[in-house]
Write a protein that holds these residues in place. Structure first.
Motif, PDB file in Angstrom:
ATOM      1  N   UNK A  17       0.834  -1.211   0.000  1.00  0.00           N
ATOM      2  CA  UNK A  17       0.000   0.000   0.000  1.00  0.00           C
ATOM      3  C   UNK A  17       0.863   1.253   0.000  1.00  0.00           C
ATOM      4  N   UNK A  18       2.125   1.107   0.358  1.00  0.00           N
ATOM      5  CA  UNK A  18       3.042   2.245   0.371  1.00  0.00           C
ATOM      6  C   UNK A  18       3.386   2.709  -1.042  1.00  0.00           C
ATOM      7  N   UNK A  19       3.233   1.847  -2.016  1.00  0.00           N
ATOM      8  CA  UNK A  19       3.513   2.196  -3.404  1.00  0.00           C
ATOM      9  C   UNK A  19       2.186   2.488  -4.099  1.00  0.00           C
ATOM     10  N   UNK A  20       1.978   3.722  -4.475  1.00  0.00           N
ATOM     11  CA  UNK A  20       0.692   4.152  -5.016  1.00  0.00           C
ATOM     12  C   UNK A  20       0.271   3.365  -6.247  1.00  0.00           C
ATOM     13  N   UNK A  21       1.181   3.060  -7.148  1.00  0.00           N
ATOM     14  CA  UNK A  21       0.801   2.333  -8.360  1.00  0.00           C
ATOM     15  C   UNK A  21       0.397   0.894  -8.078  1.00  0.00           C
ATOM     16  N   UNK A  22       0.737   0.372  -6.907  1.00  0.00           N
ATOM     17  CA  UNK A  22       0.389  -1.009  -6.564  1.00  0.00           C
ATOM     18  C   UNK A  22      -1.115  -1.232  -6.443  1.00  0.00           C
ATOM     19  N   UNK A  42      -8.862 -18.975  -6.602  1.00  0.00           N
ATOM     20  CA  UNK A  42      -8.787 -18.235  -5.352  1.00  0.00           C
ATOM     21  C   UNK A  42      -7.854 -17.042  -5.606  1.00  0.00           C
ATOM     22  N   UNK A  43      -8.334 -15.836  -5.369  1.00  0.00           N
ATOM     23  CA  UNK A  43      -7.537 -14.631  -5.616  1.00  0.00           C
ATOM     24  C   UNK A  43      -7.107 -14.058  -4.268  1.00  0.00           C
ATOM     25  N   UNK A  44      -5.788 -13.924  -4.098  1.00  0.00           N
ATOM     26  CA  UNK A  44      -5.228 -13.494  -2.823  1.00  0.00           C
ATOM     27  C   UNK A  44      -4.325 -12.288  -3.051  1.00  0.00           C
ATOM     28  N   UNK A  45      -4.533 -11.234  -2.288  1.00  0.00           N
ATOM     29  CA  UNK A  45      -3.675 -10.055  -2.335  1.00  0.00           C
ATOM     30  C   UNK A  45      -2.922  -9.986  -1.012  1.00  0.00           C
ATOM     31  N   UNK A  46      -1.623 -10.246  -1.064  1.00  0.00           N
ATOM     32  CA  UNK A  46      -0.775 -10.271   0.127  1.00  0.00           C
ATOM     33  C   UNK A  46       0.070  -9.014   0.154  1.00  0.00           C
ATOM     34  N   UNK A  47      -0.165  -8.186   1.149  1.00  0.00           N
ATOM     35  CA  UNK A  47       0.523  -6.902   1.245  1.00  0.00           C
ATOM     36  C   UNK A  47       1.648  -6.981   2.267  1.00  0.00           C
ATOM     37  N   UNK A  48       2.782  -6.425   1.866  1.00  0.00           N
ATOM     38  CA  UNK A  48       3.904  -6.299   2.785  1.00  0.00           C
ATOM     39  C   UNK A  48       4.129  -4.811   3.029  1.00  0.00           C
ATOM     40  N   UNK A  49       3.624  -4.334   4.147  1.00  0.00           N
ATOM     41  CA  UNK A  49       3.759  -2.936   4.523  1.00  0.00           C
ATOM     42  C   UNK A  49       4.323  -2.855   5.929  1.00  0.00           C
ATOM     43  N   UNK A  50       5.167  -1.874   6.138  1.00  0.00           N
ATOM     44  CA  UNK A  50       5.694  -1.661   7.490  1.00  0.00           C
ATOM     45  C   UNK A  50       4.619  -1.084   8.394  1.00  0.00           C
ATOM     46  N   UNK A  58      -6.100   1.104   3.163  1.00  0.00           N
ATOM     47  CA  UNK A  58      -6.169   0.713   1.751  1.00  0.00           C
ATOM     48  C   UNK A  58      -7.229  -0.354   1.504  1.00  0.00           C
ATOM     49  N   UNK A  59      -7.501  -1.202   2.495  1.00  0.00           N
ATOM     50  CA  UNK A  59      -8.431  -2.319   2.268  1.00  0.00           C
ATOM     51  C   UNK A  59      -9.732  -2.233   3.067  1.00  0.00           C
ATOM     52  N   UNK A  60      -9.872  -1.254   3.945  1.00  0.00           N
ATOM     53  CA  UNK A  60     -11.030  -1.212   4.835  1.00  0.00           C
ATOM     54  C   UNK A  60     -12.368  -1.110   4.105  1.00  0.00           C
ATOM     55  N   UNK A  61     -12.410  -0.448   2.988  1.00  0.00           N
ATOM     56  CA  UNK A  61     -13.665  -0.315   2.243  1.00  0.00           C
ATOM     57  C   UNK A  61     -13.740  -1.267   1.054  1.00  0.00           C
ATOM     58  N   UNK A  62     -12.870  -2.243   1.059  1.00  0.00           N
ATOM     59  CA  UNK A  62     -12.806  -3.195  -0.040  1.00  0.00           C
ATOM     60  C   UNK A  62     -14.000  -4.149   0.029  1.00  0.00           C
ATOM     61  N   UNK A  63     -14.794  -4.158  -1.017  1.00  0.00           N
ATOM     62  CA  UNK A  63     -15.960  -5.053  -1.067  1.00  0.00           C
ATOM     63  C   UNK A  63     -15.774  -6.130  -2.129  1.00  0.00           C
ATOM     64  N   UNK A  64     -14.560  -6.309  -2.601  1.00  0.00           N
ATOM     65  CA  UNK A  64     -14.300  -7.294  -3.648  1.00  0.00           C
ATOM     66  C   UNK A  64     -14.264  -8.704  -3.075  1.00  0.00           C
ATOM     67  N   UNK A  65     -14.143  -9.674  -3.957  1.00  0.00           N
ATOM     68  CA  UNK A  65     -14.043 -11.075  -3.573  1.00  0.00           C
ATOM     69  C   UNK A  65     -12.596 -11.523  -3.452  1.00  0.00           C
ATOM     70  N   UNK A  66     -11.704 -10.562  -3.374  1.00  0.00           N
ATOM     71  CA  UNK A  66     -10.286 -10.832  -3.226  1.00  0.00           C
ATOM     72  C   UNK A  66      -9.983 -11.014  -1.745  1.00  0.00           C
ATOM     73  N   UNK A  67      -9.191 -12.041  -1.413  1.00  0.00           N
ATOM     74  CA  UNK A  67      -8.787 -12.261  -0.023  1.00  0.00           C
ATOM     75  C   UNK A  67      -7.606 -11.339   0.259  1.00  0.00           C
ATOM     76  N   UNK A  68      -7.821 -10.339   1.113  1.00  0.00           N
ATOM     77  CA  UNK A  68      -6.768  -9.392   1.471  1.00  0.00           C
ATOM     78  C   UNK A  68      -6.052  -9.875   2.720  1.00  0.00           C
ATOM     79  N   UNK A  69      -4.722  -9.943   2.618  1.00  0.00           N
ATOM     80  CA  UNK A  69      -3.908 -10.394   3.749  1.00  0.00           C
ATOM     81  C   UNK A  69      -2.733  -9.444   3.919  1.00  0.00           C
ATOM     82  N   UNK A  70      -2.272  -9.327   5.145  1.00  0.00           N
ATOM     83  CA  UNK A  70      -1.110  -8.512   5.449  1.00  0.00           C
ATOM     84  C   UNK A  70      -0.015  -9.410   5.973  1.00  0.00           C
ATOM     85  N   UNK A  71       1.190  -9.239   5.428  1.00  0.00           N
ATOM     86  CA  UNK A  71       2.330 -10.028   5.885  1.00  0.00           C
ATOM     87  C   UNK A  71       3.154  -9.250   6.887  1.00  0.00           C
ATOM     88  N   UNK A  72       3.385  -9.843   8.023  1.00  0.00           N
ATOM     89  CA  UNK A  72       4.174  -9.219   9.074  1.00  0.00           C
ATOM     90  C   UNK A  72       5.585  -8.925   8.561  1.00  0.00           C
TER      91      UNK A  72
END
Length: 134
Positions: A17-22, A42-50, A58-72
């Motif tokens: 999410x730190x990279x705008x074009x992402x 299965x569509x998975x979006x894995x974000x690596x953000x500090x 970036x994902x709070x209002x996401x209503x898509x069927x994409x599984x949003x995950x954050x990587x520690x």
């Protein structure tokens, strides 16, 4: 919890999410999720953000069927080096065993689309029709 064996194919997007074009590809991921059933893809979006707050925004209002995950951040360098990710986003198509079939840095991608269609079609063939007839 995401299990790659729950579907015939998996589309993984590694992004930040730190990279705008992402974030521009999110609509395209949703198109894949809408085009195929959950058993096929299965569509998975894995974000690596500090900053987890940035990812949440970036994902709070996401209503898509994409599984949003954050990587520690602890795992970030290991995963990024394991998959040789030097810039984001990266899209990887894998089969149900986790074998990566296509890797690309942008969507749409004709190779990814062809492999996905072939994978879904082949899985339906093996599940719905007998290869050996009695």
């Amino acid at each position: 919890y995401v299990n790659p064996r729950h579907s015939n194919a998996n589309l993984l997007c590694i992004w930040s999410a730190e990279e705008l074009h992402s974030q521009q590809w999110h609509e395209q991921l949703e198109e894949y999720a809408q085009r195929y059933s959950k058993e096929d893809l299965q569509v998975i979006a894995l974000s690596f953000d500090r900053d987890t707050a940035l990812w949440h925004r970036a994902v709070e209002n996401d209503t898509t069927h994409v599984v949003d995950m954050w990587g520690d951040a602890i795992y970030t360098s290991k995963v990024l080096s394991q998959y040789n990710v030097s810039r984001m986003p990266v899209f990887m198509l894998s089969d149900s065993l986790g074998r990566i079939l296509v890797r690309t840095s942008q969507l749409p991608d004709s190779d990814l689309d062809a492999q996905l269609d072939s994978l879904v079609k082949d899985c339906k063939y093996t599940l719905e029709e007998h290869i050996f007839k009695p």
